[in-house]
Write an enzyme that holds these catalytic residues in place. Structure first.
Site, short mmCIF file in Angstrom:
data_model
loop_
_atom_site.label_atom_id
_atom_site.label_comp_id
_atom_site.label_asym_id
_atom_site.label_seq_id
_atom_site.Cartn_x
_atom_site.Cartn_y
_atom_site.Cartn_z
N ASN A 45 -2.15 13.97 23.02
CA ASN A 45 -3.08 12.83 23.03
C ASN A 45 -3.45 12.45 24.45
O ASN A 45 -2.69 12.68 25.40
CB ASN A 45 -2.50 11.63 22.26
CG ASN A 45 -1.21 11.09 22.82
OD1 ASN A 45 -0.40 11.82 23.39
ND2 ASN A 45 -1.00 9.80 22.67
N GLU A 47 -5.44 9.11 26.51
CA GLU A 47 -5.98 7.76 26.34
C GLU A 47 -6.96 7.41 27.46
O GLU A 47 -7.19 8.21 28.37
CB GLU A 47 -4.81 6.77 26.25
CG GLU A 47 -3.91 7.11 25.08
CD GLU A 47 -2.77 6.13 24.87
OE1 GLU A 47 -2.46 5.34 25.78
OE2 GLU A 47 -2.18 6.17 23.78
N CYS A 56 -6.46 11.78 19.72
CA CYS A 56 -5.15 12.19 19.21
C CYS A 56 -4.84 13.64 19.58
O CYS A 56 -5.74 14.46 19.82
CB CYS A 56 -5.12 12.08 17.69
SG CYS A 56 -5.24 10.40 17.07
N GLU A 58 -3.74 16.03 17.67
CA GLU A 58 -4.23 17.02 16.70
C GLU A 58 -5.69 17.36 16.96
O GLU A 58 -6.09 18.53 16.94
CB GLU A 58 -4.09 16.46 15.27
CG GLU A 58 -2.68 16.09 14.87
CD GLU A 58 -2.35 14.63 15.16
OE1 GLU A 58 -2.67 14.13 16.26
OE2 GLU A 58 -1.77 13.98 14.27
N CYS A 97 -3.05 10.76 11.79
CA CYS A 97 -3.86 9.61 11.38
C CYS A 97 -4.98 10.09 10.44
O CYS A 97 -5.22 11.29 10.28
CB CYS A 97 -4.45 8.91 12.61
SG CYS A 97 -5.88 9.75 13.34
N CYS A 100 -7.65 12.38 12.02
CA CYS A 100 -7.16 13.75 12.26
C CYS A 100 -7.01 14.52 10.97
O CYS A 100 -7.26 15.73 10.91
CB CYS A 100 -5.84 13.71 13.02
SG CYS A 100 -6.07 13.22 14.75
N1 THU Z 1 -1.94 9.46 18.04
C1 THU Z 1 -1.99 10.83 17.95
O1 THU Z 1 -2.06 11.52 18.98
N2 THU Z 1 -1.97 11.40 16.72
C2 THU Z 1 -1.89 10.71 15.55
O2 THU Z 1 -2.04 11.30 14.48
C3 THU Z 1 -1.60 9.27 15.58
C4 THU Z 1 -1.86 8.60 16.89
C5 THU Z 1 -2.00 8.85 19.36
C6 THU Z 1 -3.28 8.11 19.64
C7 THU Z 1 -2.85 7.12 20.69
O3 THU Z 1 -2.95 7.75 21.98
C8 THU Z 1 -1.38 6.89 20.41
O4 THU Z 1 -0.98 7.90 19.51
C9 THU Z 1 -1.08 5.52 19.78
O5 THU Z 1 -1.86 5.31 18.67
#
Ligand code: THU
Length: 139
Positions: A45, A47, A56, A58, A97, A100
């Site tokens: 991930n 940000e 994310c 994935e 999520c 994804c």
């Molecule tokens: N996140 C993922 O990388 N994958 C997921 O399926 C759930 C959430 C990340 C996004 C964000 O950077 C952090 O987790 C908190 O939500």
């Protein structure tokens, strides 16, 4: 080619997690895609100061596979995902999520592999992760 063990995919996801850029949530995620032809591709991930732009692990893995040319020789629909392993907090399942799930669905993901304590669990994508889904063949 023999299929890698689920534990190997979890290890690859853990490797990718080290490259996560998550200074806002501190929630570092790693993903490893197993393509149908046996290749394994990693994602993490990342940000942004504009929080809503977080991507994310994935979806980063899927985008990286496309951008890196990994999709080129695996059929008309692009590449096909046999499985995805996802890791977040050590030993805790990190389910993909909703966004994804839909992106993984596009490329025919069959299984999701997660940690649970010191074991791994596997979930069938179509029955347990995203049943009754919308996909390209509906168009
Ligand atoms: N996140 C993922 O990388 N994958 C997921 O399926 C759930 C959430 C990340 C996004 C964000 O950077 C952090 O987790 C908190 O939500």
């Amino acid at each position: 080619m023999s299929q890698p063990a689920d534990t190997e995919l979890i290890e690859r996801a853990r490797h990718a997690q080290q490259r996560s850029y998550a200074p806002y949530s501190q929630f570092r995620v790693g993903a490893a895609l197993l393509l149908s032809d046996g290749r394994i591709l990693e994602g993490c991930n990342f940000e942004n100061a504009s929080y809503g732009l977080a991507i994310c692990a994935e979806r980063n893995a899927v985008g990286g596979a496309l951008a890196g040319g990994e999709a080129h020789d695996v059929g008309e629909a692009g590449f096909s995902i046999a499985a995805v392993a996802v890791v977040g907090k050590q030993g805790e399942p990190c389910f993909p999520c909703g966004a994804c799930r839909q992106v993984l669905r596009e490329f025919g993901c069959e299984r999701v592999i997660l940690e649970d304590g010191d074991t791994t669990r596997t979930y069938d994508f179509n029955t347990e992760i995203l049943p009754h889904s919308f996909g390209p063949e509906a168009l």
